[in-house]
Design an enzyme around this catalytic site. Structure first.
Site, PDB file in Angstrom:
ATOM      1  N   CYS A   2       0.965  -1.081   0.202  1.00  0.00           N
ATOM      2  CA  CYS A   2       0.395  -0.187  -0.306  1.00  0.00           C
ATOM      3  C   CYS A   2       1.280   1.330   0.185  1.00  0.00           C
ATOM      4  CB  CYS A   2      -1.086  -0.082   1.310  1.00  0.00           C
ATOM      5  SG  CYS A   2      -1.911  -1.133   1.765  1.00  0.00           S
ATOM      6  N   ARG A  27       3.561  -0.362  -5.516  1.00  0.00           N
ATOM      7  CA  ARG A  27       3.641  -0.445  -3.875  1.00  0.00           C
ATOM      8  C   ARG A  27       1.953  -1.975  -3.660  1.00  0.00           C
ATOM      9  NH1 ARG A  27       6.747   1.756  -0.287  1.00  0.00           N
ATOM     10  NH2 ARG A  27       5.507   1.320   1.053  1.00  0.00           N
ATOM     11  N   TRP A  73      -2.819  -2.955  -1.587  1.00  0.00           N
ATOM     12  CA  TRP A  73      -2.652  -4.619  -1.614  1.00  0.00           C
ATOM     13  C   TRP A  73      -3.694  -4.735  -0.664  1.00  0.00           C
ATOM     14  CZ3 TRP A  73      -0.776  -7.905   0.735  1.00  0.00           C
ATOM     15  CH2 TRP A  73      -0.021  -9.580  -0.524  1.00  0.00           C
ATOM     16  N   ASN A  99      -1.464   2.280   5.664  1.00  0.00           N
ATOM     17  CA  ASN A  99      -0.362   1.232   5.228  1.00  0.00           C
ATOM     18  C   ASN A  99       0.329   0.552   5.920  1.00  0.00           C
ATOM     19  OD1 ASN A  99       1.562  -0.713   4.209  1.00  0.00           O
ATOM     20  ND2 ASN A  99       2.943   1.727   3.841  1.00  0.00           N
ATOM     21  N   GLY A 100      -0.401  -0.725   6.683  1.00  0.00           N
ATOM     22  CA  GLY A 100       0.081  -1.627   7.580  1.00  0.00           C
ATOM     23  C   GLY A 100      -0.664  -2.598   7.691  1.00  0.00           C
ATOM     24  N   GLU A 478      15.369 -17.628 -10.844  1.00  0.00           N
ATOM     25  CA  GLU A 478      15.344 -17.204 -10.764  1.00  0.00           C
ATOM     26  C   GLU A 478      14.109 -16.514 -12.485  1.00  0.00           C
ATOM     27  OE1 GLU A 478      14.920 -14.604  -9.639  1.00  0.00           O
ATOM     28  OE2 GLU A 478      15.099 -12.370 -10.853  1.00  0.00           O
ATOM     29  N   LYS A 482      11.173 -15.493 -12.626  1.00  0.00           N
ATOM     30  CA  LYS A 482      10.845 -14.162 -14.026  1.00  0.00           C
ATOM     31  C   LYS A 482       9.383 -14.371 -14.257  1.00  0.00           C
ATOM     32  CE  LYS A 482      11.751 -11.540 -12.041  1.00  0.00           C
ATOM     33  NZ  LYS A 482      12.513 -11.061 -11.259  1.00  0.00           N
ATOM     34  N   GLU A 485       5.520 -15.148 -12.312  1.00  0.00           N
ATOM     35  CA  GLU A 485       5.298 -13.639 -12.084  1.00  0.00           C
ATOM     36  C   GLU A 485       4.500 -12.978 -12.803  1.00  0.00           C
ATOM     37  OE1 GLU A 485       7.743 -11.746  -9.733  1.00  0.00           O
ATOM     38  OE2 GLU A 485       8.995 -11.617 -10.183  1.00  0.00           O
ATOM     39  N   HIS A 501      14.446 -38.017  -9.957  1.00  0.00           N
ATOM     40  CA  HIS A 501      13.851 -38.174  -8.849  1.00  0.00           C
ATOM     41  C   HIS A 501      12.595 -38.035  -8.649  1.00  0.00           C
ATOM     42  CE1 HIS A 501      18.035 -39.910  -7.900  1.00  0.00           C
ATOM     43  NE2 HIS A 501      18.403 -37.987  -8.552  1.00  0.00           N
ATOM     44  N   LYS A 596       5.578  -4.366  -4.682  1.00  0.00           N
ATOM     45  CA  LYS A 596       7.045  -3.901  -5.145  1.00  0.00           C
ATOM     46  C   LYS A 596       7.342  -4.281  -3.717  1.00  0.00           C
ATOM     47  CE  LYS A 596      11.056  -3.201  -7.699  1.00  0.00           C
ATOM     48  NZ  LYS A 596      10.983  -4.199  -8.269  1.00  0.00           N
TER      49      LYS A 596
END
Ligand code: M6R
Length: 601
Positions: A2, A27, A73, A99-100, A478, A482, A485, A501, A596
């Site tokens: 947020c 955010r 968010w 925010n929080g 990585e 990428k 997401e 395996h 982010k």
């Protein structure tokens, strides 16, 4: 997560709030709102979706010299107009953005606020109802606000408006980032400096459990007991142009292209007067006096840590463990006698990493934070900071911060090796310059990467596998992150030898396999693993390094020192993910469900 912004002054308040929110959209972006206060009252606009959706419903005639805004968010309650901020108290007197996460909101609802009706499902609404309650029982609103904050458990950055006093914004912070921006006859507050660069480059840092009473001409910082605190201003090292896309269609593509520059910049920043790579003496001492390094990170930063471990163990002969922060918090391993913690975090605000930092500080251990945001929470709370010098990274998918992390970790390992008198059989500055040149060539290979994405990851493909060994395996993790997401293709990275395996059961006709072959020592092994999946119908795209290539390899990256391949082999994977997402019509810079800066645990 947020983002919040507040403004008091005589410019176009609603426009400053909206522009600020656009900069904070990284955010969180599932809903947004603003409240502008004038002598007639509060004008409130909230909408589900992006800031662009909010803009459409804001009345252009709205004017007022004080206002607050929020981009969300969702943590408590689905993203919709009701749960969007700002929230208002029962009488409508107080309006607030937050925010929080308020951990004790349920107890507050059934306890102190038992007689209240709540409109939303959010934890935030309890704050504004408490403010109204306590303001009614106190001499001043400020006192009521402080009483409210003392009841809250958890994290918050808050901006509060009082309809009866349009000359003030009340602000508070605990564990969530918040900065005040200083102007001439105006002041501004936001979750980060980028949202305020439109009006100022002078900022005042806020600490946890502080409140601020903000008017046009004054900034009064106090603790929760009401004692005043003096603090000067600072100017951060960012330029407004760094946060623009320029001619690029997406931040992600711009940030991928910036990587050669970032690597050259890092080398320059960490060179001493003799042109040798060198770090601050205090950091060197920590590295020399520890008996084991514990790297703590999440997501892409964790993947960088895996590569960093190789550098530190191979070059500096320091044993290293790499841990996912959220796992470490609740399952701490047996620590060595003299541990040193290294936190890797692009944002410096990741709550999972911070939870570990808080714990290890309680145990009296030392910590270094590698971050792109000096002054961030993880930077402030660690003993030392290593700056990534990557410039603001706006796209949710991390690209240039990852390669910057690898470069700074390499420099940390080189500096430690030099300090221990260990001779390295390569010149790190020369090798990093070869890396930067190779990165340029790879960034120019966009059409080929677009073609690979179209060929191997067409719209009907729902999954993809990345295979590699050693260093290539870490890059595969990585690459898979990428791809998943931003394109929502289920992608997993596996060590080549591990397939048989279990994961090989997933291979079907046409399953896309992206394999990296940049490590001489395991070149034949990885090719054997590719043959195993091809025999079961997979469609392989082999990306190898010059000198190790074989006839049917799909793309060959320029040769770099074998220890530095991760810095270059990741670029094709970033670009393939970018184009796969684009070809599917995904929002590359703001993928669904993500943010982010992940400031909730
Ligand atoms: O800011 P941090 O480096 O601490 O963030 C950690 C992860 O949230 C982050 O790397 C995330 O995995 C990225 N979206 C990956 O692209």
């Amino acid at each position: 997560m947020c983002g919040i912004v507040g403004y008091i002054g005589n410019q176009d308040t609603k426009e400053i709030l909206l522009r600020g929110l656009e900069k904070l959209e990284y955010r969180g972006y599932d809903s947004a709102g603003i409240a502008v206060l004038d002598r007639q009252g509060v004008h409130l606009f909230k909408e589900k979706g992006r800031i662009a959706c909010l803009r459409e419903i804001v009345d252009p005639q709205t004017c007022g010299e004080v206002g607050i805004g929020h981009t969300r968010w969702a943590t408590h309650g689905v993203p919709n107009r009701v749960n969007a901020h700002p929230h208002q108290s029962a009488s409508g007197r107080f309006t607030l953005v937050h925010n929080g996460v308020i951990e004790n909101y349920e107890q507050l609802k059934t306890g102190l606020l038992a007689s209240h009706d709540f409109k939303s499902d959010t934890d935030t609404e309890v704050i504004v109802q408490l403010v109204e309650k306590f303001a009614g029982e106190s001499e001043t609103v400020e006192e009521g606000f402080r009483k409210t904050l003392k009841e809250l458990k958890g994290s918050y950055a808050i901006a509060l408006l009082d309809k009866e006093d349009p000359d003030v914004i009340y602000v508070a912070k605990n564990k969530s980032p918040l900065l005040v921006g200083v102007g001439e006859h105006f002041n501004v507050v936001a979750s980060d400096a980028m949202a305020m660069l439109q009006v100022t480059d002078q900022f005042v840092e806020l600490m946890d459990k502080e409140i601020v009473v903000l008017t046009r001409n004054s900034i009064t910082i106090k603790d929760l007991e009401g004692r005043e605190i003096q603090r000067g201003t600072f100017t951060p090292e960012i330029d407004a142009s760094d946060i623009e896309k320029g001619t690029y269609p997406h931040y992600m593509l711009k940030e991928i292209d910036e990587q050669p520059f970032v690597i050259r910049n890092i080398v320059q920043k960490y060179q001493d007067l003799d042109g040798k790579l060198s770090l601050d003496e205090s950091i060197r001492k920590e590295m020399l006096s520890c008996d084991r390094v514990y790297i703590i990170a999440c997501g892409t930063s964790y993947h960088a840590g895996l590569v960093g471990k190789q550098y530190m163990e191979k070059w500096a002969k320091v044993p290293v463990e790499v841990h996912i922060a959220s796992e470490f918090s609740y399952n701490m391993p047996l620590l060595s006698e003299k541990p040193l913690f290294i936190f890797i975090s692009q944002s410096g605000e990741t709550a999972d990493s911070r939870a570990v930092l808080v714990e290890i500080k309680k145990l009296g251990h030392k910590a270094i934070t590698l971050t792109n945001v000096p002054g961030s929470t993880l930077s402030r709370e660690a003993d030392h900071t290593l700056h990534l010098y990557a410039g603001p990274e706006i796209a949710v998918a991390s690209t240039k911060a990852y390669t910057a992390q690898l470069a700074v970790l390499a420099i940390l390992a080189v500096d430690t090796a030099y300090a221990k008198g260990i001779e390295l059989d390569f010149d790190p500055i020369k090798e990093l310059s070869i890396v930067a040149n190779a990165m340029e060539i790879l960034c120019d290979a966009k059409e080929e990467m677009e073609d690979i994405a179209a060929t191997y990851l067409p719209a009907d493909k729902r999954n993809a596998f990345f295979l590699g060994r050693n260093m290539d395996y870490y890059v595969c993790l990585e690459g898979a992150l990428k791809l998943k997401e931003i394109s929502y293709i289920q992608a997993e990275g596996f060590p080549g030898g591990e397939l048989k395996h279990g994961p090989i059961a997933l291979i079907e006709d046409g399953t896309p396999i992206i394999a990296l072959a940049t490590q001489e020592k395991v070149n034949l092994n990885i090719r054997g693993n590719v043959k195993e999946v091809v025999a079961r119908g997979a469609n392989p795209c082999i990306i190898s390094m010059k000198g190790l290539q074989q006839p049917r390899d799909r793309f060959i990256i320029p040769a770099v020192h074998p220890d530095f391949t991760a810095l270059v082999s990741v670029i094709p994977l970033q670009l393939i993910s970018y184009y796969a997402a684009l070809q599917r019509g995904c929002d590359v810079d703001k993928p669904r469900n993500l943010a982010k800066s992940v400031t909730v645990e």
